[in-house]
Design a protein around this motif. Structure first.
Motif, PDB file in Angstrom:
ATOM      1  N   ILE A   1      -5.764  -1.416   6.189  1.00  0.00           N
ATOM      2  CA  ILE A   1      -5.942  -0.324   5.221  1.00  0.00           C
ATOM      3  C   ILE A   1      -4.833  -0.358   4.172  1.00  0.00           C
ATOM      4  N   ALA A   2      -3.590  -0.535   4.622  1.00  0.00           N
ATOM      5  CA  ALA A   2      -2.451  -0.570   3.701  1.00  0.00           C
ATOM      6  C   ALA A   2      -2.565  -1.760   2.743  1.00  0.00           C
ATOM      7  N   LYS A   3      -2.941  -2.902   3.265  1.00  0.00           N
ATOM      8  CA  LYS A   3      -3.069  -4.095   2.417  1.00  0.00           C
ATOM      9  C   LYS A   3      -4.221  -3.927   1.421  1.00  0.00           C
ATOM     10  N   ARG A   4      -5.284  -3.328   1.860  1.00  0.00           N
ATOM     11  CA  ARG A   4      -6.423  -3.095   0.958  1.00  0.00           C
ATOM     12  C   ARG A   4      -6.022  -2.157  -0.172  1.00  0.00           C
ATOM     13  N   ARG A   5      -5.311  -1.097   0.163  1.00  0.00           N
ATOM     14  CA  ARG A   5      -4.841  -0.155  -0.867  1.00  0.00           C
ATOM     15  C   ARG A   5      -3.889  -0.828  -1.847  1.00  0.00           C
ATOM     16  N   ALA A   6      -3.120  -1.793  -1.359  1.00  0.00           N
ATOM     17  CA  ALA A   6      -2.170  -2.513  -2.209  1.00  0.00           C
ATOM     18  C   ALA A   6      -2.852  -3.632  -3.005  1.00  0.00           C
ATOM     19  N   GLY A   7      -4.147  -3.821  -2.771  1.00  0.00           N
ATOM     20  CA  GLY A   7      -4.878  -4.857  -3.504  1.00  0.00           C
ATOM     21  C   GLY A   7      -4.835  -6.227  -2.860  1.00  0.00           C
ATOM     22  N   ASP A   8      -4.277  -6.312  -1.660  1.00  0.00           N
ATOM     23  CA  ASP A   8      -4.194  -7.588  -0.937  1.00  0.00           C
ATOM     24  C   ASP A   8      -5.416  -7.718  -0.026  1.00  0.00           C
ATOM     25  N   LEU A   9      -6.535  -8.106  -0.609  1.00  0.00           N
ATOM     26  CA  LEU A   9      -7.777  -8.203   0.165  1.00  0.00           C
ATOM     27  C   LEU A   9      -7.720  -9.323   1.191  1.00  0.00           C
ATOM     28  N   ALA A  10      -7.074 -10.429   0.850  1.00  0.00           N
ATOM     29  CA  ALA A  10      -6.957 -11.536   1.811  1.00  0.00           C
ATOM     30  C   ALA A  10      -6.135 -11.084   3.021  1.00  0.00           C
ATOM     31  N   GLY A  11      -5.054 -10.345   2.783  1.00  0.00           N
ATOM     32  CA  GLY A  11      -4.238  -9.836   3.881  1.00  0.00           C
ATOM     33  C   GLY A  11      -5.003  -8.837   4.732  1.00  0.00           C
TER      34      GLY A  11
END
Length: 180
Positions: free
Chosen positions: A79-89
């Motif tokens: 969720i945190a990575k998605r919010r930060a724009g890191d879709l691969a992460g």
């Protein structure tokens, strides 16, 4: 006389060639086919459509499974990575969670939604279908599955198949128990 036949024959060939060139110039190219309608819906808009359809209804029954703490940590990381724009992460964190619990419809759906954001339509549909097959057939999660399948199909231009998926969404709402 032989020279005269050669000149007449040569003239006939030249006239025939010139006529062919003139006629060839008159032939028009076939009309270009109209370009296919391009769907300009972005992956984020597709996910917003899933969110809108899945909304929680206070009057319906919704069952939530118990989760392992390590799996929950991976979900929170995603969720945190998605919010930060890191879709691969985000995808990687959810893939790790799925290695631990590959039959969790919620995590499968979360991974499908990251695939939607990545524009990986086939993977999003495959993951959502697997979640449906594992038994998530009611409530907001069920609607998310079918809405994701619908959006994946729309993105690929499969309108009839998308309509079929959309028809499944209504069956996901089960009224809660009314108490007197």
């Amino acid at each position: 006389m032989a020279g005269m036949k050669t000149i007449t024959g040569l003239r006939s060939v030249l006239v025939a060639s010139a006529t062919s060139l003139v006629l060839a110039a008159c032939v028009s190219a076939p009309p270009a086919s109209a370009p296919a309608a391009v769907d300009s819906t972005t992956p984020a808009q597709r996910l917003a459509a899933v969110d809108a359809i899945a909304g929680v209804d206070d009057t319906e029954l919704s069952v939530q499974p118990l989760r392992d703490a390590q799996v929950d940590d991976l979900r929170e990381t995603a969720i945190a990575k998605r919010r930060a724009g890191d879709l691969a992460g985000a995808a990687e964190a959810l893939n790790q969670a799925l290695m631990m619990v590959d039959n969790d419809p919620g995590i499968l759906q979360e991974r499908a939604e990251v695939a939607l954001l990545q524009g990986d339509w086939a993977r999003a549909e495959t993951l959502s279908k697997k979640a449906v097959d594992l038994g998530s057939r009611t409530g907001p999660l069920c609607r998310r599955h079918w809405a994701s399948i619908e959006q994946s199909r729309l993105a690929r231009g499969e309108k009839e198949n998308a309509t079929s998926a959309h028809a499944q969404i209504e069956g996901c709402t089960v009224p809660g128990i009314k108490r007197f």
